[in-house]
Structures are given as C-alpha cells and as structure tokens.
Design a protein around this motif. Structure first.
Motif, PDB file in Angstrom:
ATOM      1  N   GLU A   1       0.850  -1.185   0.000  1.00  0.00           N
ATOM      2  CA  GLU A   1       0.000   0.000   0.000  1.00  0.00           C
ATOM      3  C   GLU A   1       0.886   1.235   0.000  1.00  0.00           C
ATOM      4  N   GLY A   2       0.746   2.058  -1.018  1.00  0.00           N
ATOM      5  CA  GLY A   2       1.537   3.278  -1.091  1.00  0.00           C
ATOM      6  C   GLY A   2       3.004   3.012  -1.374  1.00  0.00           C
ATOM      7  N   ASN A   3       3.831   4.002  -1.077  1.00  0.00           N
ATOM      8  CA  ASN A   3       5.254   3.917  -1.385  1.00  0.00           C
ATOM      9  C   ASN A   3       5.986   2.940  -0.479  1.00  0.00           C
ATOM     10  N   PHE A   4       7.064   2.368  -1.000  1.00  0.00           N
ATOM     11  CA  PHE A   4       7.948   1.518  -0.206  1.00  0.00           C
ATOM     12  C   PHE A   4       8.928   2.394   0.571  1.00  0.00           C
ATOM     13  N   ILE A   5       9.334   1.921   1.746  1.00  0.00           N
ATOM     14  CA  ILE A   5      10.301   2.634   2.569  1.00  0.00           C
ATOM     15  C   ILE A   5      11.560   1.782   2.730  1.00  0.00           C
ATOM     16  N   SER A   6      12.653   2.413   3.125  1.00  0.00           N
ATOM     17  CA  SER A   6      13.900   1.692   3.361  1.00  0.00           C
ATOM     18  C   SER A   6      13.769   0.856   4.630  1.00  0.00           C
ATOM     19  N   PRO A   7      14.315  -0.371   4.641  1.00  0.00           N
ATOM     20  CA  PRO A   7      14.158  -1.232   5.817  1.00  0.00           C
ATOM     21  C   PRO A   7      15.137  -0.942   6.951  1.00  0.00           C
ATOM     22  N   ALA A   8      16.148  -0.132   6.693  1.00  0.00           N
ATOM     23  CA  ALA A   8      17.171   0.102   7.712  1.00  0.00           C
ATOM     24  C   ALA A   8      17.811   1.466   7.521  1.00  0.00           C
ATOM     25  N   GLU A   9      18.443   1.934   8.586  1.00  0.00           N
ATOM     26  CA  GLU A   9      19.211   3.167   8.517  1.00  0.00           C
ATOM     27  C   GLU A   9      20.678   2.818   8.291  1.00  0.00           C
ATOM     28  N   GLY A  10      21.418   3.782   7.767  1.00  0.00           N
ATOM     29  CA  GLY A  10      22.841   3.545   7.551  1.00  0.00           C
ATOM     30  C   GLY A  10      23.229   3.714   6.101  1.00  0.00           C
ATOM     31  N   GLU A  11      24.509   3.892   5.868  1.00  0.00           N
ATOM     32  CA  GLU A  11      25.025   4.060   4.518  1.00  0.00           C
ATOM     33  C   GLU A  11      25.116   2.710   3.814  1.00  0.00           C
ATOM     34  N   LEU A  12      25.103   2.760   2.481  1.00  0.00           N
ATOM     35  CA  LEU A  12      25.272   1.539   1.702  1.00  0.00           C
ATOM     36  C   LEU A  12      26.741   1.159   1.681  1.00  0.00           C
TER      37      LEU A  12
ATOM     38  N   TYR B   1      13.092  -2.980   9.433  1.00  0.00           N
ATOM     39  CA  TYR B   1      11.654  -2.743   9.329  1.00  0.00           C
ATOM     40  C   TYR B   1      11.115  -3.220   7.972  1.00  0.00           C
ATOM     41  N   ALA B   2       9.848  -3.612   7.969  1.00  0.00           N
ATOM     42  CA  ALA B   2       9.211  -4.028   6.715  1.00  0.00           C
ATOM     43  C   ALA B   2       9.009  -2.813   5.820  1.00  0.00           C
ATOM     44  N   PRO B   3       9.446  -2.881   4.553  1.00  0.00           N
ATOM     45  CA  PRO B   3       9.295  -1.732   3.651  1.00  0.00           C
ATOM     46  C   PRO B   3       7.868  -1.518   3.165  1.00  0.00           C
ATOM     47  N   ASN B   4       7.017  -2.558   3.315  1.00  0.00           N
ATOM     48  CA  ASN B   4       5.614  -2.445   2.940  1.00  0.00           C
ATOM     49  C   ASN B   4       4.874  -3.687   3.443  1.00  0.00           C
ATOM     50  N   HIS B   5       3.561  -3.687   3.247  1.00  0.00           N
ATOM     51  CA  HIS B   5       2.751  -4.829   3.672  1.00  0.00           C
ATOM     52  C   HIS B   5       3.151  -6.081   2.892  1.00  0.00           C
ATOM     53  N   GLY B   6       2.964  -7.237   3.517  1.00  0.00           N
ATOM     54  CA  GLY B   6       3.249  -8.496   2.846  1.00  0.00           C
ATOM     55  C   GLY B   6       3.011  -9.665   3.772  1.00  0.00           C
TER      56      GLY B   6
ATOM     57  N   SER C   1      17.815 -15.893   7.575  1.00  0.00           N
ATOM     58  CA  SER C   1      17.242 -15.290   6.369  1.00  0.00           C
ATOM     59  C   SER C   1      15.722 -15.208   6.465  1.00  0.00           C
ATOM     60  N   LEU C   2      15.187 -14.105   5.927  1.00  0.00           N
ATOM     61  CA  LEU C   2      13.752 -13.873   5.907  1.00  0.00           C
ATOM     62  C   LEU C   2      13.357 -13.400   4.509  1.00  0.00           C
ATOM     63  N   ILE C   3      12.265 -13.956   3.959  1.00  0.00           N
ATOM     64  CA  ILE C   3      11.723 -13.511   2.678  1.00  0.00           C
ATOM     65  C   ILE C   3      10.258 -13.133   2.878  1.00  0.00           C
ATOM     66  N   ILE C   4       9.882 -11.961   2.353  1.00  0.00           N
ATOM     67  CA  ILE C   4       8.501 -11.477   2.438  1.00  0.00           C
ATOM     68  C   ILE C   4       7.901 -11.425   1.039  1.00  0.00           C
ATOM     69  N   ASP C   5       6.690 -11.944   0.903  1.00  0.00           N
ATOM     70  CA  ASP C   5       5.923 -11.899  -0.343  1.00  0.00           C
ATOM     71  C   ASP C   5       5.016 -10.673  -0.289  1.00  0.00           C
ATOM     72  N   HIS C   6       5.163  -9.778  -1.283  1.00  0.00           N
ATOM     73  CA  HIS C   6       4.323  -8.572  -1.347  1.00  0.00           C
ATOM     74  C   HIS C   6       3.220  -8.694  -2.397  1.00  0.00           C
TER      75      HIS C   6
ATOM     76  N   LYS D   1       3.584  -2.533   6.904  1.00  0.00           N
ATOM     77  CA  LYS D   1       4.656  -1.586   6.576  1.00  0.00           C
ATOM     78  C   LYS D   1       5.141  -0.880   7.828  1.00  0.00           C
ATOM     79  N   GLY D   2       6.471  -0.831   7.983  1.00  0.00           N
ATOM     80  CA  GLY D   2       7.065  -0.188   9.141  1.00  0.00           C
ATOM     81  C   GLY D   2       7.197  -1.085  10.356  1.00  0.00           C
ATOM     82  N   GLN D   3       6.707  -2.327  10.268  1.00  0.00           N
ATOM     83  CA  GLN D   3       6.795  -3.267  11.393  1.00  0.00           C
ATOM     84  C   GLN D   3       8.229  -3.701  11.627  1.00  0.00           C
TER      85      GLN D   3
END
Length: 297
Positions: free
Chosen positions: A166-177, A209-214, A228-233, A257-259
């Motif tokens: 739902e809506g835009n995706f967000i980054s799952p973590a803070e920090g530099e790449l 954090y989850a970048p979106n619902h799934g 390892s964790l995989i989320i289906d969106h 999202k955001g969880q």
C-alpha cells in the motif's frame, strides 16, 4: 484510499516509441487514455512503473514483457491502471517491446506497442578476501548449499494473485550503503556470482523494518546468507533480508509496513554485521532502491 485489487496481464518491453495496430475485432481506443512510464530512462536492475490513465472497469489490459506476464491493478481514486515490471540485472541492453491489449466490455480489442530502451548499468567490481573454508566448500557443505538453493527456489514459484503493498515503499534500515547492487565480485582472486542486493552498514542488533505490507514466506538459517527472511508482497514481488541476528516474525505471518521484523547481524558468510536487502519481481533480480524511488501513491 479505495483501491480495487484486480489482476491483469501485460506484455511489456520499453518506453520511447509506440506503434498502433488493430486486432481482428477492433474498436476506437478512447483518445483520453494516456500511458506513462517511470523512470523515463530505464536500465539493468531497475523497476519500471507503467501507468495507464483510463476509466477502471471499462477495459481489461493484457500482454507480455520478455515472454512474461505483467500484473495490473486498478485505482478508482486515480482513474488509472498500474503495473510494475522488473528489468533483470543481466538483461542485455537493447530495445524491447511492451505490448498492451485493451479489451472493452463488449470483448472488442485494440493493441498498442511501446518501445523501451534498456540501458547498461555500470555495476562495478568488488574484491574480497575470505577464509578458505568459506569459499572452497567440502562435499558435506556443498550438499547443504544445494539443498538450501532448492528450498529458496520453491519460494519463487509462489504467486499471490493480488498486490499486498500500500503506497510507497520505505527503506528497511538506517545507515550508509556498504555494497551496491550488481557488483561483480571477485573472491580470493576468483570471479563469483554478482551481488544481487544492497548492503546497509549497520551495527549488530540494529532494527530492520518491513518496507511495505506483505507475508513472511521463508524463514531459515542458511550457509551463505545466515538467518534469512523472505517477504511476499504479492504479484510476484519478494523482498529478502540476510545475515540477520534475530528474526522477529513467524513463517506465514501477515506483515505491516514499518513493522519491526528483524535485527541486523553477521550470520552466514559475512565479514561483519550488515543488512543485505534483496528483491525479485516475477523472477527478475532488481535493485530494491529502485522501488523506493517510485511514486506508488
């Protein structure tokens, strides 16, 4: 937002030019219908957002891109259809064809072809030195790795026939790449598989954090990727989280999202704590940052 989640197919390819052709049974396509693409310049590893401005419910849209279906959903508030197309990191730079077939309520059809130019990406090279036992695997470890690859391979066969985000995706973590998508890796002097995700530099125990619902569809501890964790969106879109220290959701759990879903770690074949974030869209290995940059709301 009142969004109707319907499944449509699309045959896709690219952006700049389009041709117009009639099928055996044809109607005059509404001149107010507009098709747009973001980003306007597409390259290897990107996600392409296709938006068709039209009256939802009046048409069904179908087609294929690189011999794969693309899945459309409708948004009544925006009077539009939208679909996401993944450009695999190894797609040859070239001009490809996106074919859309519009079918009205009476079953009459019209076809429009769009040409999309896939540009090359400069992925770069990463040289790593790892302990010999992490690179040159014995027979027992090789057997384990093969079994783990088979288990993950089954995940890509899952198809949820609706979109869950739902809506835009967000980054799952803070920090530099710390490692970019697509890096051509050379480990102990030998070429290895390219890096098919991005790495966030973060301390052990940092929040993920989850970048979106799934829905969580895979939880395990693997030789290479550790915990390892995989989320289906939905609609063939999956996100992956590797090298975790803790996983805070259960297999089959609905995710919001955001969880808070996990903690950063250094499990598996890792030289230090970081989050590997990967994404697949209908089998295409894509840069997850590309979806964060798309306007989905």
């Amino acid at each position: 937002m009142n969004i109707l989640k319907n499944r449509f197919f699309i045959s896709a390819s690219a952006f700049i030019l389009f041709t117009f052709s009639l099928l055996p049974i044809a109607f005059s396509l509404d001149s107010s219908i507009k098709t747009s693409f973001k980003p306007e310049k597409i390259k290897q590893g990107d996600i392409l957002l296709v938006t068709v401005k039209a009256n939802p419910g009046k048409y069904e849209i179908s087609g294929t891109f690189l011999d794969k279906p693309v899945y459309f959903y409708t948004d009544l508030n925006k009077n539009s259809y939208a679909a996401l197309i993944g450009i695999d990191m190894n797609t040859e730079p070239n001009l490809y064809t996106l074919s859309l077939v519009f079918e009205d309520e009476k079953g009459k059809k019209v076809k429009k072809n769009y040409k999309i130019k896939v540009r090359p990406t400069k992925f770069g090279v990463q040289r790593l030195t790892l302990p010999k036992e992490m690179v040159e695997l014995d027979e027992e470890t090789l057997k384990r790795v093969r079994l783990e690859q088979e288990k993950i391979g089954k995940v890509w066969n899952i198809f949820t026939e609706k979109y869950l985000w739902e809506g835009n995706f967000i980054s799952p973590a803070e920090g530099e790449l710390s490692s970019n998508f697509g890096l051509r890796r050379i480990i102990n002097g030998e070429p290895r598989n390219s890096h098919n995700g991005i790495d966030f530099a973060a301390p052990e125990g940092a929040s993920v954090y989850a970048p979106n619902h799934g829905k969580a569809v895979f939880i395990d501890e693997l030789f290479f990727s550790g915990k390892s964790l995989i989320i289906d969106h939905g609609f063939g879109l999956f996100t992956m989280y590797f090298h975790l220290s803790e996983i805070l959701v259960n297999d089959g759990e609905e995710i919001k999202k955001g969880q808070l879903i996990a903690k950063v770690g250094k499990s598996g074949r890792a030289t230090g704590p970081h989050l590997h974030w990967g994404m697949r869209l209908n089998g295409a290995r894509v840069n997850p940052i590309s979806i964060v940059n798309l306007p989905l709301e």
